[in-house]
Design a protein around this motif. Structure first.
Motif, mmCIF file in Angstrom:
data_model
loop_
_atom_site.group_PDB
_atom_site.id
_atom_site.type_symbol
_atom_site.label_atom_id
_atom_site.label_comp_id
_atom_site.label_asym_id
_atom_site.label_seq_id
_atom_site.Cartn_x
_atom_site.Cartn_y
_atom_site.Cartn_z
ATOM 1 N N UNK A 93 0.825 -1.213 0.000
ATOM 2 C CA UNK A 93 0.000 0.000 0.000
ATOM 3 C C UNK A 93 0.859 1.263 0.000
ATOM 4 N N UNK A 94 1.935 1.264 0.773
ATOM 5 C CA UNK A 94 2.825 2.431 0.831
ATOM 6 C C UNK A 94 3.608 2.594 -0.467
ATOM 7 N N UNK A 95 4.011 1.492 -1.052
ATOM 8 C CA UNK A 95 4.839 1.536 -2.258
ATOM 9 C C UNK A 95 4.075 2.089 -3.451
ATOM 10 N N UNK A 96 2.783 1.774 -3.532
ATOM 11 C CA UNK A 96 2.026 2.142 -4.715
ATOM 12 C C UNK A 96 1.020 3.265 -4.468
ATOM 13 N N UNK A 97 1.314 4.112 -3.495
ATOM 14 C CA UNK A 97 0.526 5.330 -3.279
ATOM 15 C C UNK A 97 1.494 6.468 -2.951
ATOM 16 N N UNK A 98 1.037 7.682 -3.111
ATOM 17 C CA UNK A 98 1.902 8.851 -2.973
ATOM 18 C C UNK A 98 1.896 9.410 -1.555
ATOM 19 N N UNK A 99 2.977 10.089 -1.203
ATOM 20 C CA UNK A 99 3.077 10.798 0.061
ATOM 21 C C UNK A 99 1.904 11.768 0.205
ATOM 22 N N UNK A 100 1.251 11.756 1.369
ATOM 23 C CA UNK A 100 0.109 12.632 1.619
ATOM 24 C C UNK A 100 -1.233 11.963 1.428
ATOM 25 N N UNK A 101 -1.250 10.813 0.732
ATOM 26 C CA UNK A 101 -2.493 10.049 0.576
ATOM 27 C C UNK A 101 -2.632 9.070 1.738
ATOM 28 N N UNK A 102 -3.817 9.021 2.313
ATOM 29 C CA UNK A 102 -4.013 8.225 3.528
ATOM 30 C C UNK A 102 -3.894 6.725 3.250
ATOM 31 N N UNK A 103 -3.407 6.001 4.256
ATOM 32 C CA UNK A 103 -3.373 4.543 4.266
ATOM 33 C C UNK A 103 -4.221 4.105 5.463
ATOM 34 N N UNK A 104 -5.378 3.512 5.184
ATOM 35 C CA UNK A 104 -6.282 3.081 6.250
ATOM 36 C C UNK A 104 -6.079 1.586 6.529
ATOM 37 N N UNK A 105 -5.878 1.264 7.789
ATOM 38 C CA UNK A 105 -5.713 -0.127 8.203
ATOM 39 C C UNK A 105 -6.764 -0.433 9.257
ATOM 40 N N UNK A 106 -7.664 -1.340 8.927
ATOM 41 C CA UNK A 106 -8.774 -1.680 9.819
ATOM 42 C C UNK A 106 -8.742 -3.180 10.113
ATOM 43 N N UNK A 107 -9.117 -3.552 11.316
ATOM 44 C CA UNK A 107 -9.235 -4.978 11.637
ATOM 45 C C UNK A 107 -10.451 -5.191 12.521
ATOM 46 N N UNK A 108 -11.096 -6.336 12.327
ATOM 47 C CA UNK A 108 -12.269 -6.688 13.118
ATOM 48 C C UNK A 108 -12.476 -8.193 13.065
ATOM 49 N N UNK A 109 -13.273 -8.716 13.984
ATOM 50 C CA UNK A 109 -13.567 -10.151 14.056
ATOM 51 C C UNK A 109 -15.034 -10.379 13.714
ATOM 52 N N UNK A 110 -15.280 -11.355 12.819
ATOM 53 C CA UNK A 110 -16.653 -11.634 12.404
ATOM 54 C C UNK A 110 -16.770 -13.066 11.907
ATOM 55 N N UNK A 111 -17.791 -13.792 12.378
ATOM 56 C CA UNK A 111 -18.105 -15.149 11.911
ATOM 57 C C UNK A 111 -16.891 -16.076 11.938
ATOM 58 N N UNK A 112 -16.194 -16.083 13.080
ATOM 59 C CA UNK A 112 -15.044 -16.969 13.311
ATOM 60 C C UNK A 112 -13.822 -16.636 12.464
ATOM 61 N N UNK A 113 -13.818 -15.466 11.842
ATOM 62 C CA UNK A 113 -12.669 -15.039 11.047
ATOM 63 C C UNK A 113 -12.202 -13.648 11.475
ATOM 64 N N UNK A 114 -10.876 -13.519 11.557
ATOM 65 C CA UNK A 114 -10.270 -12.215 11.777
ATOM 66 C C UNK A 114 -10.070 -11.561 10.411
#
Length: 367
Positions: A271-292
């Protein structure tokens, strides 16, 4: 010849089917009920399963469900044997993933015809899969010299310059060159590590017993700290910590810490390699239906559906335009690691706007 598992509770019918198949030199194993059949399928990994529907303890539908839930058996073709011919029964079996039906009573020719047809189709699928693996390896072999030569040349040229001008070079200039040598060395190490890791994962992928060993290893990892620390560490190296947006839920995944770290490292780095400085990188995690679930969202140049479909270890799309360094191996390693541990890695992308890498791994909520 292919190994065939026959699951049938009626001994006389089971004996007839087994004898017909053995007369044609098939390697046949048999089970008198669904529970034994599922265990044999997991342990023996036959090339085809012939299974009765109506059985005590665990019927044919239950067998089908359990086989399709297990990564090591989910692609084994299955033929149902049934005395029923109602459309609802046929539909239910097909919805669960059955490959064919034989209605009792059936003739020897009908049985052998169904068996040979399914085995031929399975062989065609496996040959196509092997063709893709061979193509991937061939392209890696061609890309490897270039990818290794670039950092190696940097190291050699700078080292030679330092040796030749040792007596006259300024201290600060020498330090800068040594730092560049260190960066090139780290890049060379990572490239070598990734190529060796890919080769190992590709080998494991072709060996169901090794896959089963991974799935049953019992190793676990807590997720939140690994993701947070890696995101900060990787983004700081490229001066993009301010672009990070983290929304993380703690969970436990069924994979070793080192392998989970590798998956997270590669999808964040991508994600960092293929986007430009100043563009946001969103990282989200959650648990649902026995899967992370972990989602890494960047707002870079993105990929077309065709590029995603052709994603391979050797590919870096539009390299002449963008000149990113690297072998393009990271995402395929992350995908292989995820799938070998019973998960999924999917990519949704809108060229020029946004790319979402979504990883799902079996796990549980942290207590």
């Amino acid at each position: 010849m292919s190994k065939i598992l026959v699951i049938e509770d009626e001994e006389d019918i089971r004996t007839i089917v087994v004898e017909i198949l053995r007369a044609e030199n098939f390697d046949v194993i048999e089970a008198e009920n669904g529970e034994i059949g599922v265990e044999l399928a997991k342990n023996e990994l036959p090339g085809l399963i012939i299974c009765d529907i109506k059985m005590p303890k665990l019927d044919g539908y239950g067998v089908m469900i359990q086989l399709r839930e297990n990564p090591s058996t989910q692609t084994i073709p299955l033929i149902f044997l049934t005395a029923k011919s109602m459309k609802s029964d046929l539909r239910m079996g097909m919805e669960l993933g059955a490959d064919d039906y034989l209605t009792k009573p059936f003739t020897r020719d009908e049985l052998l015809g169904a068996v040979t047809t399914r085995l031929a189709k399975q062989m065609a699928v496996e040959q196509e899969s092997q063709k893709k693996v061979d193509e991937l390896r061939n392209n890696i072999t061609h890309s490897l010299p270039h990818e290794l030569r670039t950092p190696l040349n940097g190291i050699l040229n700078l080292a030679q310059f330092l040796i030749e001008d040792y007596d006259t070079i300024e201290r600060n200039e020498a330090l800068e060159m040594l730092q560049e040598i260190c960066v090139s060395g780290e890049r060379l190490y990572r490239l070598t590590h990734n190529f060796l890791l890919y080769a190992e994962l590709a080998r494991i992928e072709q060996q169901p017993k090794q896959v089963r060993k991974l799935l049953n290893s019992g190793e676990q990892s807590f997720t939140r700290t690994i993701i947070q620390d890696l995101a900060i560490q990787i983004s700081q190296k490229v001066n993009r910590k301010e672009d990070l947006q983290l929304e993380l839920q703690e969970a436990v995944v069924k994979i070793s810490q080192s392998k989970f770290t590798k998956i997270v490292e590669e999808i964040i780095d991508n994600a960092l390699k293929f986007s430009e400085l100043g563009n946001s990188i969103q990282i989200q995690s959650y648990f649902q239906d026995n899967y992370f679930n972990i989602l890494v969202i960047d707002h870079g140049r993105g990929m077309t559906p065709t590029q995603i479909a052709k994603l391979g270890a050797y590919m870096q799309f539009d390299r002449q335009l963008y000149e990113q360094q690297g072998s393009g191996l990271g995402l395929i390693i992350a995908k292989l690691l995820t799938e070998l541990h019973g998960g999924e890695l999917n990519i949704n992308s809108f060229p020029g706007k946004q790319t979402i890498v979504h990883v799902m791994l079996p796990g549980k909520l942290s207590i």
